[in-house]
Design a protein around this motif. Structure first.
Motif, PDB file in Angstrom:
ATOM      1  N   GLY A 148       0.830  -1.217   0.000  1.00 56.96           N
ATOM      2  CA  GLY A 148       0.000   0.000   0.000  1.00 56.96           C
ATOM      3  C   GLY A 148       0.858   1.259   0.000  1.00 56.96           C
ATOM      4  N   ASP A 158      -6.763   9.704   3.880  1.00 56.92           N
ATOM      5  CA  ASP A 158      -7.847   8.725   3.675  1.00 56.92           C
ATOM      6  C   ASP A 158      -8.233   8.623   2.199  1.00 56.92           C
ATOM      7  OD1 ASP A 158      -8.747  11.357   4.026  1.00 56.92           O
ATOM      8  OD2 ASP A 158     -10.789  10.678   4.425  1.00 56.92           O
ATOM      9  N   ILE A 159      -8.129   9.729   1.463  1.00 60.37           N
ATOM     10  CA  ILE A 159      -8.438   9.688   0.027  1.00 60.37           C
ATOM     11  C   ILE A 159      -7.345   8.893  -0.698  1.00 60.37           C
ATOM     12  CG2 ILE A 159      -8.770  11.073  -2.090  1.00 60.37           C
ATOM     13  CD1 ILE A 159     -10.984  11.611  -0.188  1.00 60.37           C
ATOM     14  N   GLU A 182      -5.542   6.553   0.560  1.00 62.09           N
ATOM     15  CA  GLU A 182      -5.749   5.121   0.844  1.00 62.09           C
ATOM     16  C   GLU A 182      -6.855   4.547  -0.048  1.00 62.09           C
ATOM     17  OE1 GLU A 182      -6.051   3.888   4.954  1.00 62.09           O
ATOM     18  OE2 GLU A 182      -7.100   2.047   4.352  1.00 62.09           O
ATOM     19  N   ASN A 183      -7.930   5.314  -0.227  1.00 60.51           N
ATOM     20  CA  ASN A 183      -9.025   4.829  -1.089  1.00 60.51           C
ATOM     21  C   ASN A 183      -8.562   4.603  -2.519  1.00 60.51           C
ATOM     22  OD1 ASN A 183     -11.055   4.658   0.694  1.00 60.51           O
ATOM     23  ND2 ASN A 183     -11.874   6.703   0.334  1.00 60.51           N
ATOM     24  N   ILE A 184      -7.781   5.563  -3.035  1.00 66.77           N
ATOM     25  CA  ILE A 184      -7.306   5.437  -4.422  1.00 66.77           C
ATOM     26  C   ILE A 184      -6.384   4.214  -4.538  1.00 66.77           C
ATOM     27  CG2 ILE A 184      -6.001   6.549  -6.291  1.00 66.77           C
ATOM     28  CD1 ILE A 184      -6.844   9.268  -5.096  1.00 66.77           C
ATOM     29  N   ARG A 221      -6.297   1.537  -2.636  1.00 68.68           N
ATOM     30  CA  ARG A 221      -7.061   0.288  -2.522  1.00 68.68           C
ATOM     31  C   ARG A 221      -7.808  -0.018  -3.831  1.00 68.68           C
ATOM     32  NH1 ARG A 221      -7.047  -2.203   2.293  1.00 68.68           N
ATOM     33  NH2 ARG A 221      -6.454  -0.987   4.134  1.00 68.68           N
ATOM     34  N   THR A 222      -8.332   1.035  -4.476  1.00 70.97           N
ATOM     35  CA  THR A 222      -9.039   0.830  -5.748  1.00 70.97           C
ATOM     36  C   THR A 222      -8.083   0.279  -6.805  1.00 70.97           C
ATOM     37  OG1 THR A 222     -10.381   2.728  -5.197  1.00 70.97           O
ATOM     38  CG2 THR A 222     -10.498   2.001  -7.471  1.00 70.97           C
ATOM     39  N   LYS A 223      -6.881   0.868  -6.871  1.00 70.09           N
ATOM     40  CA  LYS A 223      -5.907   0.411  -7.870  1.00 70.09           C
ATOM     41  C   LYS A 223      -5.467  -1.027  -7.562  1.00 70.09           C
ATOM     42  CE  LYS A 223      -5.302   3.956 -10.680  1.00 70.09           C
ATOM     43  NZ  LYS A 223      -6.349   4.908 -10.354  1.00 70.09           N
ATOM     44  N   GLU A 256      -7.284  -3.301  -6.101  1.00 65.55           N
ATOM     45  CA  GLU A 256      -8.416  -4.158  -6.529  1.00 65.55           C
ATOM     46  C   GLU A 256      -8.337  -4.415  -8.031  1.00 65.55           C
ATOM     47  OE1 GLU A 256     -10.828  -5.575  -4.838  1.00 65.55           O
ATOM     48  OE2 GLU A 256     -10.529  -4.652  -2.862  1.00 65.55           O
ATOM     49  N   GLY A 275      -6.344  -6.916  -3.869  1.00 69.34           N
ATOM     50  CA  GLY A 275      -7.109  -6.249  -2.806  1.00 69.34           C
ATOM     51  C   GLY A 275      -6.648  -6.627  -1.407  1.00 69.34           C
ATOM     52  N   TYR A 327      -2.679  -5.046   0.629  1.00 73.21           N
ATOM     53  CA  TYR A 327      -2.388  -3.667   1.057  1.00 73.21           C
ATOM     54  C   TYR A 327      -1.341  -3.601   2.175  1.00 73.21           C
ATOM     55  CZ  TYR A 327      -3.341   1.169   2.418  1.00 73.21           C
ATOM     56  OH  TYR A 327      -3.218   2.493   2.708  1.00 73.21           O
TER      57      TYR A 327
END
Ligand SMILES: Nc1ncnc2c1ncn2[C@@H]1O[C@H](COP(=O)(O)OP(=O)(O)OP(=O)(O)O)[C@@H](O)[C@H]1O
Length: 249
Positions: free
Chosen positions: A96, A112-113, A115-117, A119-121, A123, A128, A131
């Motif tokens: 991650g 936090d944004i 981390e979201n990006i 995690r999406t990449k 996935e 997934g 991380y």
């Protein structure tokens, strides 16, 4: 997307690229092929601006890359994803953290944004669950996919891949190819790749640029390459035993 026109390059008075010209269209997957020392890396490095590029020889994103001012250069590099053969992940960071690096360095997005990006990449490349893992805990195929996630973290419209499948078993190689195809099909990324894997080339290339001793010996589709009578091209593909041509990508 890319237009190379009459590119010639020399090292110590020895010409290693001679009047090389080709184009890569948007959303195309172009493979640069050729024997050892034929000039593939030299072309790659010119397109990445790692070498001095002569004026009016390479246009990328509709601009002469020899003629970019400082802010245009920055913009240029931000639009390129580069996927190196060895993955080049930092062993002391988690997957991650590795994938997040460019976002942390080049954006002011909150954690936090980011981390979201990330995690999406992850996935997107079927990692997934990786991380929190460290690179040493991943298989060869997973490492390549993590490197791919890192290369596309900034949503580059153009991805350069330097022998992405090197060292992978056939199943992991096919799954990496499928991911690269997905990136093109789903996200519209243009891909330029150097690879020696015949099975890979036939699975994913829209266009082949075949170099022989610094000269383009062949340019065209895999279908035409397989039918070619040019000796070096014929030799190369006759060694890819068992490879089948799929044209439904
Ligand atoms: N920095 C350099 N200085 C001198 N000669 C170089 C340099 N880089 C490449 N060359 C020479 O230029 C020619 C083309 O090299 P290049 O690395 O582009 O080939 P390649 O097709 O990528 O080969 P490989 O598949 O083995 O990586 C070779 O003869 C190489 O020895």
């Amino acid at each position: 997307m890319i237009e190379v026109k009459g590119l010639t390059a020399s090292f110590d008075d020895r010409q290693v690229l001679k009047n090389v010209s080709f184009t890569v269209n948007e959303k195309e997957i172009a493979v640069i092929l050729g024997g050892s020392g034929s000039g593939k890396s030299t072309i790659f490095r010119h397109m990445l601006r790692l070498y001095d590029v002569p004026y009016k020889t390479i246009r990328i994103f509709d601009k002469d890359i020899a003629d970019l001012n400082e802010s245009e250069q920055l913009e240029f590099f931000m639009k390129l994803g580069v996927f190196y053969q060895n993955g080049a992940l930092l062993n002391s960071l988690t997957v991650g953290e590795n994938v997040a690096l460019a976002l942390e360095q080049h954006t002011s997005l909150p954690p936090d944004i980011i981390e979201n990006i990330v995690r999406t990449k992850l996935e997107l490349v079927h990692l997934g669950d990786a991380y929190q893992l460290f690179p040493s805990q991943l298989s060869g195929g997973m490492l390549k996919r993590a490197a791919l996630a890192r290369a596309i973290i900034m949503d580059p419209p153009l991805l350069f891949c330097d022998e992405p499948g090197a060292g992978l078993d056939p199943v992991s190689l096919a799954s990496l190819d499928q991911l690269i195809l997905n990136l093109r099909n789903l996200l519209g990324i243009t891909v330029v790749m150097v690879t020696h894997e015949v099975s890979s080339i036939l699975r994913i290339a829209d266009k082949i640029i075949f170099l022989d001793d610094g000269v383009i010996a062949f340019k065209g589709t895999p279908e035409d390459a397989l039918k070619s009578d040019i000796p070096v091209v014929k030799d190369f593909f006759s060694k890819g035993t068992g490879a089948t041509l799929t044209t439904d990508h």
